[in-house]
Write a protein that holds these residues in place. Sequence first.
Motif, short mmCIF file in Angstrom:
data_model
loop_
_atom_site.label_atom_id
_atom_site.label_comp_id
_atom_site.label_asym_id
_atom_site.label_seq_id
_atom_site.Cartn_x
_atom_site.Cartn_y
_atom_site.Cartn_z
N GLY A 94 -1.96 9.84 -8.98
CA GLY A 94 -2.59 8.63 -9.51
C GLY A 94 -3.77 8.94 -10.41
N LEU A 95 -4.60 9.86 -9.98
CA LEU A 95 -5.73 10.26 -10.83
C LEU A 95 -5.26 11.07 -12.03
CD1 LEU A 95 -8.77 10.56 -11.42
CD2 LEU A 95 -8.74 12.60 -9.97
N HIS A 96 -4.26 11.92 -11.81
CA HIS A 96 -3.83 12.82 -12.88
C HIS A 96 -3.29 12.05 -14.08
CE1 HIS A 96 -3.01 16.87 -14.23
NE2 HIS A 96 -1.80 16.50 -14.63
N ARG A 97 -2.85 10.82 -13.87
CA ARG A 97 -2.37 10.01 -14.98
C ARG A 97 -3.50 9.59 -15.92
NH1 ARG A 97 0.87 7.52 -10.74
NH2 ARG A 97 3.04 8.17 -10.96
N VAL A 98 -4.72 9.58 -15.40
CA VAL A 98 -5.84 9.13 -16.22
C VAL A 98 -6.89 10.21 -16.44
CG1 VAL A 98 -5.55 6.72 -15.56
CG2 VAL A 98 -7.03 8.18 -14.19
N TYR A 119 -10.63 1.00 -4.46
CA TYR A 119 -10.64 2.06 -5.46
C TYR A 119 -11.08 3.37 -4.81
CZ TYR A 119 -10.38 -1.89 -8.57
OH TYR A 119 -9.99 -3.04 -9.19
N PRO A 120 -10.45 4.47 -5.19
CA PRO A 120 -10.77 5.75 -4.57
C PRO A 120 -11.95 6.44 -5.23
CG PRO A 120 -8.99 6.05 -6.09
CD PRO A 120 -9.37 4.59 -6.16
N VAL A 121 -12.55 7.36 -4.50
CA VAL A 121 -13.56 8.25 -5.06
C VAL A 121 -12.92 9.64 -5.07
CG1 VAL A 121 -15.85 9.24 -4.77
CG2 VAL A 121 -15.42 6.86 -4.12
N TRP A 122 -12.94 10.28 -6.22
CA TRP A 122 -12.26 11.56 -6.37
C TRP A 122 -13.28 12.65 -6.71
CZ3 TRP A 122 -6.75 11.33 -6.51
CH2 TRP A 122 -6.21 10.05 -6.66
N ASN A 123 -12.93 13.90 -6.41
CA ASN A 123 -13.68 14.97 -7.04
C ASN A 123 -12.85 15.51 -8.19
OD1 ASN A 123 -11.84 16.92 -6.17
ND2 ASN A 123 -13.14 17.71 -4.55
N TYR A 124 -13.37 16.47 -8.91
CA TYR A 124 -12.71 16.90 -10.14
C TYR A 124 -11.39 17.61 -9.85
CZ TYR A 124 -13.75 21.85 -9.57
OH TYR A 124 -13.78 23.14 -9.12
N ARG A 125 -11.15 18.01 -8.60
CA ARG A 125 -9.87 18.63 -8.26
C ARG A 125 -8.86 17.59 -7.81
NH1 ARG A 125 -8.60 21.89 -4.85
NH2 ARG A 125 -7.44 23.35 -6.14
N GLY A 126 -9.23 16.34 -7.80
CA GLY A 126 -8.28 15.33 -7.39
C GLY A 126 -8.14 15.21 -5.89
N VAL A 127 -9.18 15.56 -5.13
CA VAL A 127 -9.18 15.35 -3.68
C VAL A 127 -9.85 14.02 -3.41
CG1 VAL A 127 -10.01 16.17 -1.46
CG2 VAL A 127 -9.22 17.81 -3.17
N SER A 169 -10.39 6.87 0.44
CA SER A 169 -10.46 5.44 0.20
C SER A 169 -9.55 5.21 -0.99
CB SER A 169 -11.88 4.99 -0.08
OG SER A 169 -12.65 5.97 -0.68
N TRP A 170 -8.48 4.50 -0.75
CA TRP A 170 -7.30 4.66 -1.57
C TRP A 170 -7.01 3.45 -2.44
CZ3 TRP A 170 -4.41 9.18 -0.57
CH2 TRP A 170 -4.91 9.94 0.49
N ARG A 171 -6.36 3.72 -3.57
CA ARG A 171 -5.82 2.62 -4.36
C ARG A 171 -4.77 1.88 -3.55
NH1 ARG A 171 -7.18 2.88 -9.73
NH2 ARG A 171 -7.81 4.92 -10.51
N THR A 172 -4.73 0.58 -3.66
CA THR A 172 -3.77 -0.19 -2.89
C THR A 172 -2.50 -0.46 -3.65
OG1 THR A 172 -4.79 -2.25 -3.65
CG2 THR A 172 -5.58 -1.34 -1.60
N VAL A 173 -2.38 0.04 -4.86
CA VAL A 173 -1.18 -0.26 -5.66
C VAL A 173 -0.38 1.01 -5.89
CG1 VAL A 173 -2.25 -2.18 -6.84
CG2 VAL A 173 -2.37 0.08 -7.87
N ASN A 174 0.90 0.84 -6.12
CA ASN A 174 1.73 1.95 -6.56
C ASN A 174 1.49 2.16 -8.05
OD1 ASN A 174 2.84 2.22 -4.08
ND2 ASN A 174 4.73 1.12 -4.55
N LEU A 175 0.75 3.18 -8.39
CA LEU A 175 0.37 3.39 -9.79
C LEU A 175 1.57 3.81 -10.62
CD1 LEU A 175 -2.96 5.29 -9.17
CD2 LEU A 175 -2.70 2.95 -9.97
#
Length: 373
Positions: free
Chosen positions: A103-107, A355-363, A367-373
Amino acid sequence: MSSSTLDYSQDPKRPQYDLIIRKDKPFNAEPHIQDLVKHYITPEKYMFVRSHGPVPMHLNDSHSITIHGGINTKQFTVQQLKTQFKKAHVMMAMQCAGNRRDGLHRVKHTKGVIWGAAAVGNTTFAGCRLRDVLHAVGVVSFKNDLHVAFESVEQCEETNCYGSSIPLCKALDEFGDVLLAYEMNGKPLTRDHGYPLRVVVPGYIGARSVKYLKSIIVQDHESTSYFQQRDYKLLPANVDCEKEAEEYWCKVPSIGEFNVQSFVCYPPPTQNDHDMNKFILSQGYALSGGGRGIQRVDVSNDNGETWQVAKLYQPSLTTSAHIWGWCLWTIQLEYKGYPIVCRAVDSAGNVQQEYPVWNYRGVLNNSWRTVNL
């Protein structure tokens, strides 16, 4: 250690797995998202595989682990652990900390394996209680500043071997259910899942459930392993590269328990609108860390304007004081052309964040997105 110097020629064959390969060497794979909710107990063929290097091939029941318990040091073979300690069982959700990294990697570009939403599964493990083994070497009480460090024989791309740790209070907790496991789903561990012995830490990210266990050390600090000190941590949102991260590695704590989360597994995000019936049975999973069960899952089919309560399926082992397993949910919905979204509430009243909080490695901060991105 460079991946070019690691020997993968002895890795197991995997014809029985029906998984999406996210990385071939080392082998990392997850099931198709709709397969994940076909079973409450995830069969091996649908259980994600997380590897950091070649699968060890020389291990068996004569393999020994060394336990350093302060003033006492002892060795036990896997066979001795099976015969000298009472067998215990735990049903638990095992989840990679990078679950849903795609999900994060798409953006935003991320490091690490680009997982979908199926780097998670619900399994039963059997083995001896870590608590009992620590008692046998004289560790019977704890202070809040002590830790139990685990070291593996697994050689890794990032460093010589895999390591991690948990607080000693978790390891000694009568109701913490931490095991030195030698069985999964009633059968001996497979090589991909840690044969002949692994740690399983219910309610914690999978990074703490060390496979191919070599040693256990009780110490006054966390593991110094790369995977405890320079990975699986939550860095400020403005940190975008390794150089910027240097300032924060020693300042922020390692991730332990995961937070409440849920996901829509059916219909899968790849399903086309023209394949949809007017009414559909939507399915998904929800889980929370720390032994907290799921109290409610809300589902919306109109872009979050209204929410309906899903039906939950969440049996627990009667021998456990906590709920470590996941919850599967279902709901009959009218399809209105919007993505189906969900949110979960756990037994402590924690509500899944949108909405999730990510670090730069995508961990994720779990606390997660509720949609199928």
